[in-house]
Design a protein around this motif. Structure first.
Motif, PDB file in Angstrom:
ATOM      1  N   GLY A 171      17.176  98.838   4.922  1.00  0.00           N
ATOM      2  CA  GLY A 171      18.018  98.373   6.017  1.00  0.00           C
ATOM      3  C   GLY A 171      19.431  98.050   5.576  1.00  0.00           C
ATOM      4  N   ARG A 172      19.854  98.658   4.467  1.00  0.00           N
ATOM      5  CA  ARG A 172      21.236  98.445   4.020  1.00  0.00           C
ATOM      6  C   ARG A 172      22.135  99.466   4.684  1.00  0.00           C
ATOM      7  N   ASN A 173      23.419  99.198   4.689  1.00  0.00           N
ATOM      8  CA  ASN A 173      24.347 100.199   5.193  1.00  0.00           C
ATOM      9  C   ASN A 173      24.721 101.132   4.062  1.00  0.00           C
ATOM     10  N   PRO A 203      25.840  94.472 -12.701  1.00  0.00           N
ATOM     11  CA  PRO A 203      24.841  95.125 -13.556  1.00  0.00           C
ATOM     12  C   PRO A 203      23.487  94.491 -13.314  1.00  0.00           C
ATOM     13  N   VAL A 204      22.513  95.297 -12.912  1.00  0.00           N
ATOM     14  CA  VAL A 204      21.177  94.753 -12.573  1.00  0.00           C
ATOM     15  C   VAL A 204      20.158  95.137 -13.637  1.00  0.00           C
ATOM     16  N   LEU A 205      20.118  96.403 -14.015  1.00  0.00           N
ATOM     17  CA  LEU A 205      19.237  96.824 -15.109  1.00  0.00           C
ATOM     18  C   LEU A 205      20.129  97.107 -16.314  1.00  0.00           C
ATOM     19  N   GLY A 207       8.619  88.729 -12.691  1.00  0.00           N
ATOM     20  CA  GLY A 207       9.907  88.143 -13.016  1.00  0.00           C
ATOM     21  C   GLY A 207      10.404  87.365 -11.828  1.00  0.00           C
ATOM     22  N   ARG A 208      11.416  86.535 -12.076  1.00  0.00           N
ATOM     23  CA  ARG A 208      11.873  85.700 -10.967  1.00  0.00           C
ATOM     24  C   ARG A 208      12.658  86.548  -9.967  1.00  0.00           C
ATOM     25  N   SER A 209      12.884  85.934  -8.850  1.00  0.00           N
ATOM     26  CA  SER A 209      13.571  86.651  -7.779  1.00  0.00           C
ATOM     27  C   SER A 209      14.962  87.060  -8.241  1.00  0.00           C
ATOM     28  N   GLY A 210      15.321  88.287  -7.989  1.00  0.00           N
ATOM     29  CA  GLY A 210      16.638  88.774  -8.374  1.00  0.00           C
ATOM     30  C   GLY A 210      16.681  89.319  -9.781  1.00  0.00           C
ATOM     31  N   ALA A 211      15.538  89.359 -10.449  1.00  0.00           N
ATOM     32  CA  ALA A 211      15.502  89.808 -11.837  1.00  0.00           C
ATOM     33  C   ALA A 211      15.756  91.306 -11.949  1.00  0.00           C
ATOM     34  N   GLY A 212      15.448  92.036 -10.884  1.00  0.00           N
ATOM     35  CA  GLY A 212      15.651  93.486 -10.910  1.00  0.00           C
ATOM     36  C   GLY A 212      14.354  94.281 -10.847  1.00  0.00           C
ATOM     37  N   LYS A 213      13.285  93.626 -10.423  1.00  0.00           N
ATOM     38  CA  LYS A 213      11.968  94.292 -10.388  1.00  0.00           C
ATOM     39  C   LYS A 213      11.965  95.468  -9.410  1.00  0.00           C
ATOM     40  N   SER A 214      12.414  95.162  -8.164  1.00  0.00           N
ATOM     41  CA  SER A 214      12.421  96.234  -7.158  1.00  0.00           C
ATOM     42  C   SER A 214      13.354  97.352  -7.592  1.00  0.00           C
ATOM     43  N   THR A 215      14.511  96.965  -8.099  1.00  0.00           N
ATOM     44  CA  THR A 215      15.485  97.966  -8.538  1.00  0.00           C
ATOM     45  C   THR A 215      14.865  98.890  -9.573  1.00  0.00           C
ATOM     46  N   ASP A 222       5.421  97.878  -4.306  1.00  0.00           N
ATOM     47  CA  ASP A 222       6.390  96.784  -4.456  1.00  0.00           C
ATOM     48  C   ASP A 222       5.921  95.596  -3.629  1.00  0.00           C
ATOM     49  N   GLU A 223       5.383  94.599  -4.310  1.00  0.00           N
ATOM     50  CA  GLU A 223       4.862  93.394  -3.654  1.00  0.00           C
ATOM     51  C   GLU A 223       4.011  93.729  -2.434  1.00  0.00           C
ATOM     52  N   PRO A 224       2.905  94.434  -2.667  1.00  0.00           N
ATOM     53  CA  PRO A 224       2.101  94.888  -1.528  1.00  0.00           C
ATOM     54  C   PRO A 224       1.433  93.742  -0.772  1.00  0.00           C
ATOM     55  N   THR A 283       4.819  92.299  -8.545  1.00  0.00           N
ATOM     56  CA  THR A 283       4.231  91.151  -7.843  1.00  0.00           C
ATOM     57  C   THR A 283       4.866  89.843  -8.287  1.00  0.00           C
ATOM     58  N   HIS A 284       4.790  88.861  -7.416  1.00  0.00           N
ATOM     59  CA  HIS A 284       5.236  87.509  -7.705  1.00  0.00           C
ATOM     60  C   HIS A 284       4.093  86.631  -8.175  1.00  0.00           C
ATOM     61  N   GLU A 285       2.887  87.042  -7.755  1.00  0.00           N
ATOM     62  CA  GLU A 285       1.723  86.166  -7.929  1.00  0.00           C
ATOM     63  C   GLU A 285       1.126  86.338  -9.327  1.00  0.00           C
TER      64      GLU A 285
HETATM   65  N1  LIG Z   1      22.766  97.541  -3.317  1.00  0.00           N
HETATM   66  C1  LIG Z   1      23.025  96.474  -4.083  1.00  0.00           C
HETATM   67  N2  LIG Z   1      24.288  96.121  -4.304  1.00  0.00           N
HETATM   68  C2  LIG Z   1      24.578  95.056  -5.072  1.00  0.00           C
HETATM   69  N3  LIG Z   1      23.662  94.307  -5.659  1.00  0.00           N
HETATM   70  C3  LIG Z   1      22.366  94.606  -5.477  1.00  0.00           C
HETATM   71  C4  LIG Z   1      21.985  95.711  -4.673  1.00  0.00           C
HETATM   72  N4  LIG Z   1      20.632  95.776  -4.674  1.00  0.00           N
HETATM   73  C5  LIG Z   1      20.203  94.763  -5.438  1.00  0.00           C
HETATM   74  N5  LIG Z   1      21.228  94.070  -5.910  1.00  0.00           N
HETATM   75  C6  LIG Z   1      21.139  92.908  -6.774  1.00  0.00           C
HETATM   76  O1  LIG Z   1      20.321  93.247  -7.862  1.00  0.00           O
HETATM   77  C7  LIG Z   1      19.565  92.150  -8.260  1.00  0.00           C
HETATM   78  C8  LIG Z   1      18.119  92.546  -8.392  1.00  0.00           C
HETATM   79  O2  LIG Z   1      17.610  92.876  -7.097  1.00  0.00           O
HETATM   80  P1  LIG Z   1      16.105  93.270  -6.931  1.00  0.00           P
HETATM   81  O3  LIG Z   1      15.880  93.523  -5.470  1.00  0.00           O
HETATM   82  O4  LIG Z   1      15.760  94.341  -7.857  1.00  0.00           O
HETATM   83  O5  LIG Z   1      15.380  91.928  -7.354  1.00  0.00           O
HETATM   84  P2  LIG Z   1      13.846  91.595  -7.383  1.00  0.00           P
HETATM   85  O6  LIG Z   1      13.520  91.281  -8.786  1.00  0.00           O
HETATM   86  O7  LIG Z   1      13.071  92.642  -6.720  1.00  0.00           O
HETATM   87  O8  LIG Z   1      13.819  90.267  -6.547  1.00  0.00           O
HETATM   88  P3  LIG Z   1      12.729  89.767  -5.498  1.00  0.00           P
HETATM   89  O9  LIG Z   1      11.662  89.170  -6.303  1.00  0.00           O
HETATM   90  O10 LIG Z   1      13.473  88.743  -4.703  1.00  0.00           O
HETATM   91  O11 LIG Z   1      12.322  90.935  -4.707  1.00  0.00           O
HETATM   92  C9  LIG Z   1      19.802  91.055  -7.250  1.00  0.00           C
HETATM   93  O12 LIG Z   1      20.654  90.086  -7.792  1.00  0.00           O
HETATM   94  C10 LIG Z   1      20.463  91.747  -6.115  1.00  0.00           C
HETATM   95  O13 LIG Z   1      21.401  90.906  -5.487  1.00  0.00           O
END
Ligand SMILES: Nc1ncnc2c1ncn2[C@@H]1O[C@H](COP(=O)(O)OP(=O)(O)OP(=O)(O)O)[C@@H](O)[C@H]1O
Ligand SMILES: [Mg+2]
Lengths: 420, 235
Positions: A418-420, B25-27, B44-52, B172-174, B204-206
């Protein structure tokens, strides 16, 4: 580009989206498509039909299918009675009406005119000397007598007068040369002048028709009296209108008459050739106007489809992203939207075709729309209609494709998140 | 091209987001691998970059730099179309939110990608039915997503992902949107798939669910912290 596989998957998606969409939404879109289709076909059809209505009036009420008339260099058709006998003997001929015709002046209210300087209440008209029985069989003239009575063959000093010559009917108003007669009713006396000879005659009936009918500006008298007025002791008439039996071609019959020698002493024309100058030009002008109006309708329909598909695709952007994410091709998704647009258009067209050919065309043909200038019918020949169907289909498919493409081409992951 | 025995491997994977002048920089150089048949969780904690990380590995996104190998083949150099084919034929996806087409029934949602894989309609239906049977939804084939619970929708997603056994199942976090009971059902299904030899990469978070997997990869600040074996923590 778009493979059969994409079409297969697109069709699968489209079918289900259509089946499970809201009946009201679908109904509304189909309704818009129906109106667009009718607009596309009927507007032009009616405009052309107005002109065809005029042609039809001339064909039915004056020229028949083929008309033999006085050449420009002559005052009458030479040898008329032999020609009439010849034509009557031809197997193609259903019926004819032979007419004496002349320009004339008609004056009313001359008895109440007190001041010599007051302008006479007179108007120009075409006087036709006819056999009342034959003319009625030919043009149904008696059925148009709205006031008073139809002529008897034995009538003398009595006339029928067309409604456009009378001010209570005329919409001519102050057209130069056409100053409609005032206070004229069945029983009124008028003066008629043909070739310098003036007679006082009684109006027996008034022919009430649309303004563009050839009857509207005509004056009808029994032929015997007109013959006397015109001095035609030789019985040479001015026009012979011929109605052919069902199935005979007017052009072929015209050629037959022309080649048989009739062409040497008279002008032989089909009904379409005999029509007054300019009618054909008016017809093509109206057709162009109709097409212009229809194109606007086409654009509106395209925009409707565009908006509908755009909203649908935007609200499903996440799902579209997920489908692309799991490997469904973008083309398949685009095709599903094209199928949906096409579906709306085709249902609209199908209903439209049923309404058009099942109701509108036959109904209006049987009950022409009475307009001041003619009795309009709807002219919608099938090839032209099919062309418009194809045009509408093409426009809607494109109008469905563009918004679908706009959404589908967006980055897959952005759509999913849902990002732009 | 380098030799590798892993089903999935990343080398020095980097992902940097640039939005205008903001550079995130995320990864920051991820070396990650999954063996054939392995069940790995990324935590990993929220924002760590797991989904990325998951999006890069599953070819949904384009890494800034680094290499990705799928079953020994170079994947980071593939064209968009080839990536799409790989996602279709070799990957299965389970997203956090129930990702089903709203106009398609449970069965039809599972059938659709099979049609894209050139299955005949009948064969696709048979496969879809058996996949839905595996996740315990044989009685819900004709339901639209709106007539399914969240847990049931997620099970349909799993059925769609595994209908034709994928090389790798990404999730991803099913269970993020599910109650405990439904989450347990989902994890039960994953465990079963794993015991059949399915390779699974799951975010997963759990801790509880991470502990169910064979190995936990912990990510923090765009780097791998550890690759501890989790099997011994299994209940
Ligand atoms: N399109 C984007 N542009 C800029 N920053 C981004 C983008 N997508 C993700 N990020 C940043 O990358 C970092 C990692 O995001 P990611 O979604 O991978 O975290 P996550 O580990 O999955 O967190 P969560 O547990 O909350 O899902 C976050 O700080 C996020 O703000
Ligand atoms: Mg995440």
């Amino acid at each position: 580009m778009m493979s059969p596989l994409d079409i297969r998957v697109g069709w699968y998606l489209a079918q289900r989206q259509i089946r499970r969409s809201s009946i009201w939404t679908t109904g509304l879109i189909v309704f818009v498509m129906l109106l667009t289709f009718l607009n596309l076909v009927v507007v032009t059809g009616m405009l052309v039909g107005i002109v065809d209505g005029i042609s039809k009036l001339y064909r039915e009420q004056q020229t028949g299918d083929v008309i033999v008339s006085t050449p420009k260099t002559q005052n009458y058709i030479e040898n008329s009675q032999n020609i009439i006998a010849f034509i009557r003997g031809l197997p193609q001929v259903d019926r004819i009406s032979a007419r004496y015709a002349s320009g004339a002046t008609i004056e009313a209210n001359y008895k109440t005119r007190t001041d010599q300087n007051e302008k006479a209440n007179s108007t120009g008209a075409n006087v036709f000397g006819v056999d009342p029985v034959a003319e009625n069989e030919f043009s149904n003239l008696a059925s148009f007598v709205g006031e008073g009575q139809y002529l008897e063959p034995s009538d003398y000093d009595e006339i029928l007068i067309g409604s456009q010559l009378i001010d209570r009917y005329s919409f001519g108003g102050d057209v130069p040369g056409l100053t409609p007669l005032r206070d004229v009713y069945p029983g009124s006396k008028v003066r008629i002048t043909i070739g310098g000879v003036t007679r006082e005659v009684t109006i027996k009936g008034i022919i009430v028709t649309t303004a563009n009918s050839p009857l509207a500006t005509g004056v009808y008298m029994p032929e015997k009296e007109v013959r006397e007025l015109m001095g035609r002791n030789d019985y040479n008439v001015n026009q012979i209108a011929i109605r052919l039996k069902e199935g005979y071609d007017p052009i072929a019959f015209r050629d037959l008459l022309t080649n048989s020698g009739v062409g040497r002493v008279a002008t032989v024309q089909t009904f379409s050739e005999a029509i007054p100058n300019g009618v054909e030009e008016v017809r093509s002008t109206f057709a162009q106007i109709g097409n212009a109006i229809s194109s606007v309708g086409l654009v509106v329909a395209s925009i409707t489809i565009f908006i509908v598909i755009f909203i649908n695709a935007v609200t499903r952007r996440k799902f579209i992203g997920i489908l692309k994410g799991i490997g469904i091709s973008g083309e398949a998704i685009e095709i599903s939207y094209m199928f949906q647009s096409l579906f709306y258009a085709m249902i609209g067209v199908t209903v439209g075709l049923l309404v058009l050919y099942g109701f509108l065309v036959p109904y209006v043909s049987a009950h022409p729309i009475v307009l001041p200038i003619s009795n309009a019918i709807i002219v919608a020949p099938l090839p032209g209609t099919m062309l418009r169907v194809a045009l509408l289909a093409l426009a809607t498919v494109i109008a469905g494709y563009i918004p679908a493409r706009m959404i589908v081409r967006k980055n897959t992951l952005d759509s999913i998140l849902g990002r732009n | 091209m380098s030799e590798t025995n892993y089903m999935l491997e990343t080398r020095d994977l980097e992902k940097t987001f640039k939005t205008g002048t903001v550079v995130t920089p995320v990864l920051k150089g991820i070396d990650f691998h999954v063996a054939n048949g392995e069940w790995v969780s990324i935590m990993g904690r929220s924002g760590a970059g797991k989904s990325t990380l998951l999006y890069q590995m599953s070819l949904l996104d384009e890494p800034t730099s680094g290499e990705i190998y799928i079953d020994g083949r170079e994947a980071h150099t593939l064209t968009e179309r080839e990536k799409m084919r790989m996602r279709l034929y070799e990957f299965g996806f389970v997203f956090q939110e129930y990702a089903l087409m709203p106009e398609l029934t449970a069965l039809e949602n599972v059938v659709l990608p099979l049609l894209m894989k050139r299955f005949s309609y009948d064969a696709a239906r048979e496969r879809a039915k058996s996949a839905l049977g595996r996740v315990g939804l044989s009685a819900r084939l004709g339901n639209l997503p709106s007539a399914l619970s969240g847990g049931e929708q997620q099970r349909v997603s799993i059925a769609r992902a595994i209908a034709e056994r994928p090389e790798i199942l990404f999730a991803d976090e099913p269970t993020a949107n599910l109650d405990h009971e439904s989450s347990d059902v989902i994890m039960g299904i994953f465990r079963e798939l794993h015991s059949d030899g399915q390779t699974i990469v799951m975010v997963t978070h759990e801790e509880e669910y991470g502990a169910m997997t064979e190995r936990i990869v912990r990510i923090d600040d765009g780097r791998v912290l550890s690759g501890e074996p989790a099997s011994d923590k299994r209940p």
